[in-house]
Enzyme design. Sequence first.
Site, short mmCIF file in Angstrom:
data_model
loop_
_atom_site.label_atom_id
_atom_site.label_comp_id
_atom_site.label_asym_id
_atom_site.label_seq_id
_atom_site.Cartn_x
_atom_site.Cartn_y
_atom_site.Cartn_z
N ASP A 293 -9.33 27.14 -6.62
CA ASP A 293 -8.96 27.82 -5.38
C ASP A 293 -8.21 29.25 -5.92
O ASP A 293 -7.89 30.11 -4.91
CB ASP A 293 -8.17 27.14 -4.16
CG ASP A 293 -7.02 26.58 -4.87
OD1 ASP A 293 -6.40 26.76 -6.14
OD2 ASP A 293 -6.26 25.91 -4.09
N GLU B 166 0.50 21.26 -14.30
CA GLU B 166 0.73 22.66 -14.56
C GLU B 166 2.04 23.11 -14.54
O GLU B 166 2.95 22.63 -13.82
CB GLU B 166 -0.03 23.29 -13.25
CG GLU B 166 -0.04 24.87 -13.29
CD GLU B 166 -0.56 25.66 -12.17
OE1 GLU B 166 -0.64 26.63 -12.29
OE2 GLU B 166 -1.26 24.85 -11.65
#
Length: 280
Positions: free
Chosen positions: A44, A182
């Site tokens: 995204d 992340e």
Amino acid sequence: MKNTVTTFLQAKQEGKKLSMLTAYDYSTAKLINDSGVNAILVGDSLGNVILGYEDTVSVTMEDMIHHGRAVSKGAKDALLVIDMPFMSYQTSVYDAVKNAGRLMKEGRANAVKLEGGRKICPQVEAVVSAGIPVMGHLGLTPQSINALGGHKVQGKTEQSARQLIDDALALEKAGAFAVVLECVPASLAEFISKKLTVPTIGIGAGAGCDGQVLVYQDMLGMFSDYVPKFVKQFANVGEIMAKAFADYDSEVKSGAFPTEDKSYSIDEAVMDKIKADFAD
């Protein structure tokens, strides 16, 4: 050979590192696929680097399906993972299964990726039960950037580190075949990687993960709005592109392009006849 969730697990078991890059169109996907990269993520992040949105929150299911379908044409060997956009799975288990199914049928995904830990495990379990492979995503989760208070490293305190570990284990138990980590401290990411039997894919999480992923525009120097600390530019393609665009503009305006060898010819007798027929 086609990369699958099975080959991902096998790589983990054999201690082989996995590579993953983003792609949002056919031509880029084909280049990445042919390079030997194991997986392609239609992230995204396309909201930022392709569509010019300020964040990933604005990305829609239609955006993901459109770009996923294009990428699938070039991802013949790479495992194709497509992000489930914001609010496509948080609302209910039903919505999660329905929208994951759309990404598989219409977007031609091989797997979907969901952000979040224990709170979304019911959705993960249901999607996996429907026969759809799920990749988890923990740490800095861009869809939750407003709740996290910005782009910050996650898991630096004892409490938050324990939560990340618990979330990773919960995702594995729910059926996730891999977990993205992340912006997580390297030693913590390595610890989590060793605790899990499924592979971890790091982005800003150090070398101890089982694989790595980067946004291809970042690693090629094509996106300069924001360059995270963890990005390595493997080539400055952005600079090369900018020079080529400027050179093209200059040659068009000066008349230097196109040259005769870049043009098509016609028999002069034909042109003479046409000119005579249309003469005033």
